[in-house]
Design an enzyme around this catalytic site. Structure first.
Site, PDB file in Angstrom:
ATOM      1  N   CYS A   1      -5.110  10.464   7.018  1.00 36.82           N
ATOM      2  CA  CYS A   1      -4.191  11.537   6.673  1.00 36.82           C
ATOM      3  C   CYS A   1      -4.308  11.746   5.171  1.00 36.82           C
ATOM      4  O   CYS A   1      -5.359  11.488   4.593  1.00 36.82           O
ATOM      5  CB  CYS A   1      -2.762  11.190   7.100  1.00 36.82           C
ATOM      6  SG  CYS A   1      -2.124   9.686   6.336  1.00 36.82           S
TER       7      CYS A   1
ATOM      8  N   HIS B   1       6.865 -20.226   3.470  1.00 35.60           N
ATOM      9  CA  HIS B   1       6.356 -19.284   4.481  1.00 35.60           C
ATOM     10  C   HIS B   1       6.717 -19.827   5.861  1.00 35.60           C
ATOM     11  O   HIS B   1       6.160 -20.818   6.324  1.00 35.60           O
ATOM     12  CB  HIS B   1       4.840 -19.132   4.341  1.00 35.60           C
ATOM     13  CG  HIS B   1       4.266 -18.001   5.148  1.00 35.60           C
ATOM     14  ND1 HIS B   1       4.134 -18.048   6.515  1.00 35.60           N
ATOM     15  CD2 HIS B   1       3.805 -16.779   4.770  1.00 35.60           C
ATOM     16  CE1 HIS B   1       3.600 -16.921   6.941  1.00 35.60           C
ATOM     17  NE2 HIS B   1       3.392 -16.127   5.903  1.00 35.60           N
TER      18      HIS B   1
END
Length: 637
Positions: free
Chosen positions: A26, A561
Site C-alpha cells: 500500500c 521477557h
C-alpha cells in the site's frame, strides 16, 4: 540503498520463497500473506535497512518501509519471487479469517483502496478549480481578474467531476472483482447506472424523471451518479448471479447467456428495488453523520479527533472511505467531509509528536526514524510515525491524540469541511475551499502545538529514555540511612518468578540462549506472576505486555521477557501492573499471565531475565535451582 539485498533479507526472514503466498504493497507497507506466520523472524526483519516497523494483522504480515521506498522494495521482492500463483481455496480460507467486522472492513478496504488514486486525482483537481473560481481578491476570482484563464478552469472542472460522475463504474469494477465476478461486467453495470438517458441523480427534485412503461409496470429511470451503497449491493448481486449461472449453464452456452442474463437480471433489480432503497439509505447515512457532527459541534469534533488514531490501529478507518466518498460526491447537500479534516489534524499531530522526539532523543537510530517518519506524517502518511515511534514510546502517542482532538474540535466549531479528497495533512489545504484556509491552518497549528508541547512535558515527566539519573534510598540491615545519595555501585537481582532457574544459555529460545540479548537466566515458572527482581524504574512496557524493561539503580538495563514467542498472542491473558517511568521496589508485581493458556496456544511459558545493557559493569550469576522472589540469581557490580 541496495533494494535487492533488502528484498532477499525480507524473503529469507519470513520463511523463504516457499512460505510466501502473495505479496503486495500500500502507500507505506509491504503486505505479505504467508503460509505459516510462525516462520517469520520479526527481530531480524526489524533490523533490515529501511524497515520502520513490523506487525501482524489478522493473517497478513506487514512491514513498514514508508512512502516511496515500499514501491521499490516490493518490485524487487516480486522480481525475486517470480510469478506467485495463489489457489482459490487459499483465497476462500483467507476470507473466512477474523470476526465479521474485521472481514467487512477488509472487504471495503480491498474495494476502495485500488480506486483511491482516481478519487484523489479528481479531488485535487476540484481543489485547483476552487482556487481559480473562488472570490479571493476583494470578492473577485482569478478568472474574473484574468478572463483568459476561464477556459482552463472549465476544463479542470470537467476533469475533476469525471471520477465522481462515473463513480459507479469505478466501484462496479473493483467491487465485482472482489466479490468473485467478472470486473468488466461490473464496470458495464456501473455504466448502465450513469447512462446519459437516465435523469442525472443531482437533478432529483429539480426535473421530472423519465419512466419505462413495461406492460403497465412503471420504472423510474434515475441515475446513480456519486452513489456508493447502491453500487456495492449491485456488484454483489451481479457477481452472485454470474457465479450461479456459470455452475448451471452448459459450457457451449456459458459465454453467450451468462453475461446477458447477469446484466439483464441485475439491471432490473437495480432500478426496481435495490437502487432506490439503497440510494435513500446512503442519503440518510450521509445526512445523519453530517447532522451529528454539526449538532455536537466542537465536542463531537474533539471526540472524533481523539479516537481517530486508535481507530486507525484497528484498520477500521478503511470503512470511512465509503462514507467519505458519499459526503464528497454529494457536497451540494452535505457541505463536504469532516472526516478528511479530522484525518489531517490527526496526521500532523502524529508528525509533530515525532519531530519533538527527534529533538529530545539521544538515540541515533531513533533520530533517523523520526526525521523521515515525522515529515512523512505531516504530508499525510502516519504508519511509520505511529508504529515506529509514538506507539513504541507510548506517551508521544497520547500527546498526539490529544493534539488531534484539540485541532479537530476547533475545525468542528468553525465548520471546516473538505470539498475533495487528497493528502490528509499540510497538503490538505488544496482540498478545502479558499475561505476555509485560515481556520484549517489554525486547526493544523493547534494540533501540532498541543502535540509537540505535551510530548515534551511527558518526556520530562516520565523520563522516557531515562537520561536523568535519579537519587536512591539506601537501606542497611537495620534502617534507612539517607535519601539523597549517589547511585548504587552494585545491585543484586532476585528471581522474578517462582520456579526452576537455569543459565540463559540453557534457554529454549535460541535468540536468548545465544546471549544475543545479553547474559542472564531463564525461569521455568510454576505460576504466571512476574515480580520486580530489584529496585529500579520501568523504562519500557511492550504494547503486548509480555515484556518489560527496567533501569536499575546502578544504571544497568534489564529485560524480563515472559514466555517464548508470546508476542504472537498479541496481549491475550497478559496484564501489566506498571507503566513506563514508574519507580518499583523489589517484589512489586509487574506482569501476570495465564501460563496454561500460553502452552495451550502452542508457545512456552519459560521467562527470561537478561542484562540488556550492563554499562561496563560485571554480571555474576548465582547458583541455580528452584527459586522464588527471595532467591538471589545475579549480581551486577
Amino acid at each position: 540503498m541496495d533494494y535487492a539485498k533488502i528484498a532477499s533479507q525480507v524473503i529469507e526472514n519470513v520463511g523463504g520463497k516457499e512460505n510466501i503466498k502473495s505479496v503486495q504493497h500500500c502507500a507505506t507497507r509491504l503486505r505479505l500473506q504467508l503460509k505459516n506466520n510462525d516462520l517469520r523472524n520479526e527481530d531480524a526483519i526489524s533490523d533490515v535497512e529501511g524497515v520502520k516497523g513490523v506487525f501482524l494483522t489478522q493473517s497478513q504480515f506487514q512491514i513498514i518501509f514508508g512512502s516511496g521506498l515500499v514501491n521499490l522494495v516490493c518490485d524487487e521482492v516480486q522480481k525475486q519471487l517470480g510469478n506467485l500463483v495463489e489457489t482459490e481455496s487459499a483465497d476462500e480460507e483467507e476470507e473466512k479469517k477474523g470476526n465479521p467486522l474485521q472481514r467487512f472492513v477488509k472487504m471495503l478496504s480491498d474495494i476502495f483502496v485500488p480506486i483511491i488514486p482516481a478519487i484523489v486525482a479528481g479531488g485535487l483537481l476540484m481543489g485547483l478549480n476552487n482556487i481559480l473560481t473562488s472570490g479571493l481578491f476583494d470578492g473577485k476570482s482569478v478568472i474574473d481578474l484574468y478572463p483568459q484563464w476561464k477556459g482552463l478552469a472549465t476544463a479542470i472542472n470537467t476533469f475533476a467531476n469525471a471520477p465522481f460522475t462515473f463513480l459507479p463504474v469505478l466501484i462496479g469494477f473493483s467491487a465485482t472483482k472482489k466479490f468473485g465476478g467478472n470486473p468488466y461486467l461490473g464496470a458495464a453495470m456501473g455504466m448502465i447506472m450513469v447512462h446519459p438517458d437516465l435523469l442525472n441523480a443531482y437533478s432529483i427534485g429539480v426535473a421530472e424523471a423519465p419512466v419505462w412503461d413495461i406492460f403497465g409496470f412503471k420504472i423510474a429511470a434515475i441515475g446513480y451518479q456519486g452513489t456508493v451503497l447502491p453500487v456495492l449491493a449491485v456488484a454483489f448481486i451481479l457477481a452472485t448471479i454470474e457465479k450461479k449461472l456459470h455452475k448451471v449453464t452448459p459450457t457451449w452456452l456459458d459465454n453467450l447467456t451468462t453475461p446477458l442474463l447477469s446484466i439483464m437480471i441485475t439491471s432490473f433489480l437495480t432500478f426496481i428495488c435495490v437502487g432506490p432503497i439503497l440510494r435513500e439509505a446512503g442519503n440518510l447515512l450521509a445526512a445523519g453523520i453530517t447532522w451529528v457532527y454539526n449538532t455536537l459541534g466542537f465536542i463531537g469534533g474533539g471526540l472524533f479527533g481523539l479516537a481517530y488514531a486508535p481507530i486507525c490501529l484497528t484498520g477500521m478507518h478503511h470503512s470511512f472511505i465509503a462514507i467519505e466518498t458519499q459526503l464528497i460526491a454529494d457536497v451540494a447537500h452535505t457541505g463536504g467531509s469532516f472526516i478528511f479534516t479530522t484525518a489531517s489534524m490527526n496526521n500532523v499531530a502524529q508528525g509533530a509528536a515525532v519531530l519533538a522526539v527527534l529533538f529530545l532523543t539521544k538515540n541515533e537510530k531513533m533520530k533517523s526514524i523520526c526525521s523521515a517518519s515525522g515529515v512523512s506524517a505531516l504530508l499525510g502518511i502516519t504508519e511509520p510515525a505511529m508504529f515506529g515511534v509514538t506507539l513504541k514510546l507510548k506517551y508521544p502517542f497520547y500527546a498526539a491524540i490529544i493534539g488531534s482532538a484539540a485541532g479537530s474540535a476547533y475545525c468542528a466549531a468553525t465548520k471546516v469541511l473538505a470539498q475533495a479528497l487528497g493528502a490528509a495533512g499540510i497538503p490538505g489545504f488544496i482540498s478545502m475551499k479558499p475561505e476555509a484556509y485560515l481556520n484549517f491552518g489554525l486547526g493544523l497549528v493547534i494540533s501540532m502545538a498541543v502535540s509537540a508541547v505535551l510530548t515534551m512535558i511527558f518526556w520530562k515527566k516520565f523520563n522516557i529514555e531515562g537520561e536523568e539519573q535519579e537519587t536512591k534510598t539506601i537501606e542497611t540491615k537495620e534502617t534507612v540511612e539517607t535519601e539523597e545519595v549517589v547511585l548504587e555501585r552494585e545491585v543484586t537481582l532476585y528471581s522474578p518468578m517462582k520456579g526452576e532457574v537455569v543459565p540463559i544459555d540453557q534457554s529454549e529460545d535460541p535468540v536468548f540462549s545465544s546471549k544475543t540479548m545479553g547474559d542472564g537466566v531463564a525461569i521455568n515458572p510454576e505460576e504466571g506472576v512476574v515480580y520486580a527482581p530489584a529496585d529500579g524504574r520501568i523504562s519500557l512496557v511492550f504494547p503486548t505486555k509480555h515484556a518489560i524493561g527496567m533501569t536499575l539503580n546502578n544504571g544497568a538495563e534489564i529485560l524480563i521477557h515472559a514466555g517464548i514467542d508470546t508476542v504472537k498472542m498479541e496481549g491475550e491473558s497478559f496484564e501489566a501492573y506498571v507503566e513506563a517511568g514508574q519507580r518499583v521496589k523489589k517484589g512489586d508485581k509487574l506482569i501476570t499471565f495465564d501460563a496454561d493458556l500460553v502452552v495451550k496456544k502452542g508457545y512456552k511459558a519459560q521467562t527470561m531475565l537478561v542484562v540488556a545493557e550492563d554499562n561496563g559493569k560485571e554480571v555474576i550469576l548465582k547458583p541455580n535451582g528452584v527459586a522464588d522472589n527471595d532467591t538471589e540469581v545475579m549480581l551486577i557490580k
